[in-house]
Design an enzyme around this catalytic site. Structure first.
Site, PDB file in Angstrom:
ATOM      1  N   GLY A  63      -9.637   8.441   1.124  1.00  0.00           N
ATOM      2  CA  GLY A  63      -9.118   9.804   1.045  1.00  0.00           C
ATOM      3  C   GLY A  63     -10.163  10.846   0.723  1.00  0.00           C
ATOM      4  N   THR A 108      -5.796   8.049   7.543  1.00  0.00           N
ATOM      5  CA  THR A 108      -5.733   6.903   6.648  1.00  0.00           C
ATOM      6  C   THR A 108      -7.162   6.517   6.312  1.00  0.00           C
ATOM      7  OG1 THR A 108      -4.860   4.664   6.357  1.00  0.00           O
ATOM      8  CG2 THR A 108      -5.622   5.235   8.564  1.00  0.00           C
ATOM      9  N   GLY A 109      -7.317   5.754   5.250  1.00  0.00           N
ATOM     10  CA  GLY A 109      -8.660   5.358   4.856  1.00  0.00           C
ATOM     11  C   GLY A 109      -9.083   6.031   3.560  1.00  0.00           C
ATOM     12  N   THR A 135       1.708   6.963   0.405  1.00  0.00           N
ATOM     13  CA  THR A 135       0.775   5.893   0.033  1.00  0.00           C
ATOM     14  C   THR A 135       0.804   5.623  -1.465  1.00  0.00           C
ATOM     15  OG1 THR A 135      -1.548   5.202   0.273  1.00  0.00           O
ATOM     16  CG2 THR A 135      -1.196   7.453  -0.414  1.00  0.00           C
ATOM     17  N   ARG A 193      -6.216   9.560 -10.122  1.00  0.00           N
ATOM     18  CA  ARG A 193      -6.884   9.836  -8.839  1.00  0.00           C
ATOM     19  C   ARG A 193      -5.836  10.170  -7.764  1.00  0.00           C
ATOM     20  NH1 ARG A 193      -6.610   7.703  -3.356  1.00  0.00           N
ATOM     21  NH2 ARG A 193      -8.636   8.036  -2.407  1.00  0.00           N
ATOM     22  N   VAL A 194      -6.109  11.227  -7.011  1.00  0.00           N
ATOM     23  CA  VAL A 194      -5.237  11.608  -5.899  1.00  0.00           C
ATOM     24  C   VAL A 194      -6.095  11.615  -4.635  1.00  0.00           C
ATOM     25  CG1 VAL A 194      -3.908  13.510  -4.906  1.00  0.00           C
ATOM     26  CG2 VAL A 194      -3.639  12.940  -7.324  1.00  0.00           C
ATOM     27  N   GLY A 195      -5.582  11.025  -3.581  1.00  0.00           N
ATOM     28  CA  GLY A 195      -6.334  10.970  -2.328  1.00  0.00           C
ATOM     29  C   GLY A 195      -5.958  12.101  -1.386  1.00  0.00           C
ATOM     30  N   ASP A 196      -6.194  11.871  -0.130  1.00  0.00           N
ATOM     31  CA  ASP A 196      -5.926  12.885   0.895  1.00  0.00           C
ATOM     32  C   ASP A 196      -4.445  12.964   1.282  1.00  0.00           C
ATOM     33  OD1 ASP A 196      -6.283  10.207   1.936  1.00  0.00           O
ATOM     34  OD2 ASP A 196      -6.036  11.085   3.927  1.00  0.00           O
ATOM     35  N   THR A 214      -2.386   3.684   4.067  1.00  0.00           N
ATOM     36  CA  THR A 214      -1.327   4.693   4.061  1.00  0.00           C
ATOM     37  C   THR A 214      -0.460   4.573   5.309  1.00  0.00           C
ATOM     38  OG1 THR A 214      -2.757   6.230   2.936  1.00  0.00           O
ATOM     39  CG2 THR A 214      -1.035   7.208   4.290  1.00  0.00           C
ATOM     40  N   SER A 271       0.811  -1.220   0.000  1.00  0.00           N
ATOM     41  CA  SER A 271       0.000   0.000   0.000  1.00  0.00           C
ATOM     42  C   SER A 271       0.844   1.270   0.000  1.00  0.00           C
ATOM     43  CB  SER A 271      -0.895  -0.006   1.236  1.00  0.00           C
ATOM     44  OG  SER A 271      -0.112  -0.258   2.387  1.00  0.00           O
TER      45      SER A 271
HETATM   46  N1  ASP Z   1      -5.894   7.650   2.342  1.00  0.00           N
HETATM   47  C1  ASP Z   1      -5.363   6.934   1.214  1.00  0.00           C
HETATM   48  C2  ASP Z   1      -5.993   7.409  -0.051  1.00  0.00           C
HETATM   49  O1  ASP Z   1      -7.185   7.637  -0.066  1.00  0.00           O
HETATM   50  C3  ASP Z   1      -5.565   5.472   1.300  1.00  0.00           C
HETATM   51  C4  ASP Z   1      -5.065   4.817   2.533  1.00  0.00           C
HETATM   52  O2  ASP Z   1      -5.163   5.294   3.643  1.00  0.00           O
HETATM   53  O3  ASP Z   1      -4.531   3.743   2.403  1.00  0.00           O
HETATM   54  O4  ASP Z   1      -5.306   7.472  -1.044  1.00  0.00           O
END
Ligand code: ASP
Length: 325
Positions: free
Chosen positions: A242, A239-240, A206, A216-219, A188, A85
């Site tokens: 995003g 985490t989680g 991450t 795609r870009v997360g948080d 993450t 991950s």
């Molecule tokens: N927060 C990350 C994302 O959405 C994913 C993760 O926590 O593993 O890209």
């Protein structure tokens, strides 16, 4: 099945020690003459936080700076091909491309970030150079790659044959479950540290959601969402899923609540409540926050069961199950 997923199954059996981090809200006044016995300290998300903390601790325990510790720490899972991950060996997007997001922030509120970066094993170190050597905060995609190559980073293939095999299997599993996002396809590493001088820093890195749409870009690379540090108050990371973290400006809000006297765990819980509210009570989305206050008190909260985090201080390095709804 990869180690992380096996672990998550096992983690259900491990008893929660959330009580260790205090469940009651306490009013907290920021005190410049605070007790220094809680530092240095480093905390980070998930079980891959254990080896990451050990690396960070080598720096903190020698009187080194928090910013150097959080960079060195998260480079451990970034470089580990068995961590699916983060970094090298991370799961790819729908097009089979490994695209990485990372950021870093120091005690002077300086920060750097990269998003959708391909072919570079240590995106956190590229983010550090964005912070240290450019007037910018964020570089993305091709531009981030060009910058990294200019700075001497090596271009590498980050998709290992093992990850490729598992990804093929995983895609089928996802189809069967008709599930888009769950505890098994995101993880993450976010790391928060306070050094012996009491300065705070954080990092986050991450490969994002498995099978995400390309681009795609997360948080995680977004300052204020995946990570926030305010050296007067504390630091937080996420985490989680995003998208849910971004919608709440999650980590910045956790820090802001701590500024207003909310205990770190309650601050994390409050933002999780907002995630729930935004999603009309849907409890099938995983989001977790981790917070470290300026006095070394920490807390966490997640929406679903299964989130854990690693804490290293001079008493050792331990894994703690996060309280959850
Ligand atoms: N927060 C990350 C994302 O959405 C994913 C993760 O926590 O593993 O890209």
């Amino acid at each position: 099945m990869n180690t992380r997923r096996k672990f998550l199954k096992k983690s259900a059996l491990i008893s929660s020690i959330g009580g260790l981090i205090g469940l009651k809200s306490k009013v907290y006044a920021i005190n410049p003459t605070m007790n220094t016995s809680n530092r240095p300290i480093v905390i980070s998300t998930w079980d891959h936080g254990i080896p990451a903390n050990l690396e960070a601790w080598k720096i903190l325990n020698n009187g080194g700076k928090a910013i150097d510790a959080v960079e060195a720490g998260v480079k451990v899972p970034e470089g580990d091909p068995n961590v699916r991950s983060v970094g090298f060996g991370g799961f790819p997007d729908k097009d089979g491309r490994v695209t990485l997001d990372a950021c870093i922030m120091d005690e002077n509120q300086q920060c750097g970030s990269v998003a959708c970066l391909e072919h570079i094993k240590h995106p956190v170190s590229v983010a550090r150079l964005v912070m240290d050597e450019t007037p910018y905060v964020m570089l993305v995609g091709e531009g981030a790659l060009e910058f990294a190559l200019l700075k001497g980073f090596e271009k590498e293939n980050l998709l290992t044959p093992e990850t490729l095999l598992e990804w093929e299997e995983f895609k089928e599993e996802l189809k069967e479950k008709r599930s888009i996002i769950n505890i098994e396809n995101h993880d993450t590493i976010g790391m928060l540290a306070m050094d012996v001088l009491g300065n705070l820093s954080g990092s986050c890195t991450t490969s994002g959601l498995t099978n995400k749409l390309h681009g795609r870009v997360g948080d995680s690379p977004i300052i204020g969402a995946g990570l926030f540090v305010d050296n007067e108050v504390g630091a937080a990371c996420a985490t989680g899923v995003g998208e849910e973290v971004i919608k709440q400006a999650g980590s910045a809000m956790v820090v802001e609540l701590m500024r207003n006297g909310v205990h770190p765990e309650d601050a994390c819980k409050e933002i999780i409540k907002r995630v729930l509210k935004t999603n009309r009570g849907n409890k099938d989305i995983q989001v977790g926050f981790l917070a470290l206050r300026k006095d070394g008190i920490f807390g966490a909260f997640s929406l679903m069961k299964g989130f854990n985090f690693a804490v290293q201080d001079d008493t050792g390095n331990k894994l703690i199950n996060s309280p959850h709804f």
